[in-house]
Structures are given as structure tokens and as C-alpha cells.
Design a protein around this motif. Structure first.
Motif: not given
Length: 196
Positions: A101, A108, A170-171, A173-176
Motif C-alpha cells: 500500500c 505521497n 490516497v485511498l 494507501r489505506t488498503g481500500a
């Protein structure tokens, strides 16, 4: 006669990109970077001057090997409207297949560095603007070819599509999961559809 570098600069830069990408600019120390690059600190400072300059060069390498390569490849293979769709599809695909991720180094960096360093912020904004320009160029071409609604505003929609890319990255990176990322892209893609 200038002394030859005792290391492979391309390989070293790739390692620096990986380090910055995994840790971020602030958390990557010169020691971390030199170790990842397989060089000593003297070679590091002789070749790059400081961490900031290495970061600038790493961003350029990343942009060339990732963003610019993708844009050139997609534009060469697809009609304008399909190029936009293919770009978003590839971003989603890369995001869901990234087990760490990591997201996108440019996105970033926009979140990590741009707010604290105006010059680096402008540099990152310039790279992101290349993505916006890709969307605008293809929207304008698609409008000329009657592939998208005639009243579409390429300036507004290209900025919107850039925002969609940033949101997806960005999503991610949260594991979406894919369905979430697809749901972000679909309304934007619907703007490109011709009215019945």
C-alpha cells in the motif's frame, strides 16, 4: 581528468526512490539512503550534495519511469477517450496489486513534503500538472472527434480527473479495495459519456 563514479548511478537512484517511497522524505535519513543505495556517505555527498538534491533527482527518476512512461504508452495505444479510461484503470490495478500500500511517490510527496518546502512543493505540483495536462489534451482531442459531449469543459474536467487520481492513490494507501476505488472513478468516467 574526472574520476569515474564507483557505483551504478541508475541502480543507486532506483534504490533511493524505493527508500523515499517506503519511508517518506522526512523519515529517510542520509544513512538509510546511503545504505539502501549501497554507497558510503562520502560517495553520497560527492554525488548528490545532500538529501534534498537526491530527493529532487529521485522524483525526476520516478516521474520518468512511472508517470511519463505510462502516459506515453497509453497515448500511443489508445484513442483519446479510451486513453483516459485506461489511465484510471491502470492506476486502480496498480493500487490493488500493491501489497505494501505504498501509493504513489508523487502523491505521497504532495502530502509529506510540499507543505513544508515551497520549492519541493512547486516541483511536485509540476509533476502532478503533467497528469492534468494529459487529461486535458485527451479531452480536447476526444471532443474534436465527438467521443465526449460537445459541451464538456476540458480545463474543469481535467482538474477533476486529477483530483480523482489523487483520491484513488490516497485511498489505496489505506488498503481500500477495488470496489471502493472503482466507485471513485465511475462518476468521473460518466462525465465522458455522450447523452443518449
Amino acid at each position: 581528468m574526472a574520476r569515474l563514479k564507483a557505483f551504478d548511478e541508475d541502480q543507486a537512484l532506483d534504490s533511493a526512490v524505493d527508500c523515499f517511497w517506503a519511508r517518506g522524505y522526512e523519515a529517510s535519513s542520509v544513512r538509510d539512503l546511503a545504505e539502501a543505495m549501497g554507497i558510503g556517505s562520502a560517495s553520497f555527498y560527492n554525488a548528490y550534495g545532500d538529501k534534498r538534491e537526491l530527493f529532487r533527482r529521485s522524483l525526476e527518476r520516478y516521474a520518468n519511469r512511472s508517470m511519463r512512461e505510462r502516459i506515453a504508452r497509453i497515448e500511443a495505444r489508445h484513442a483519446p477517450k479510451q486513453a483516459i479510461e485506461a489511465f484510471l484503470a491502470e492506476i486502480i490495478e496498480r493500487s490493488v496489486k500493491d501489497p505494501d500500500c505504498k501509493g504513489c511517490l508523487l502523491v505521497n510527496s504532495a502530502l509529506d513534503v510540499a507543505t513544508r518546502d515551497a520549492e519541493l512543493g512547486r516541483l511536485v505540483a509540476g509533476y502532478l500538472d503533467e497528469i492534468r495536462a494529459f487529461f486535458r489534451r485527451n479531452l480536447e482531442a476526444a471532443a474534436r472527434q465527438a467521443q465526449v459531449p460537445a459541451d464538456i469543459d476540458p480545463a474543469t474536467i481535467s482538474a477533476h480527473l486529477l483530483g480523482v487520481v489523487l483520491g484513488i492513490r490516497v485511498l489505496a494507501r489505506t488498503g481500500a479495495k477495488r470496489r471502493v476505488l472503482d466507485s471513485v472513478a465511475q462518476p468521473a468516467l460518466a462525465l465522458l459519456e455522450m447523452a443518449p
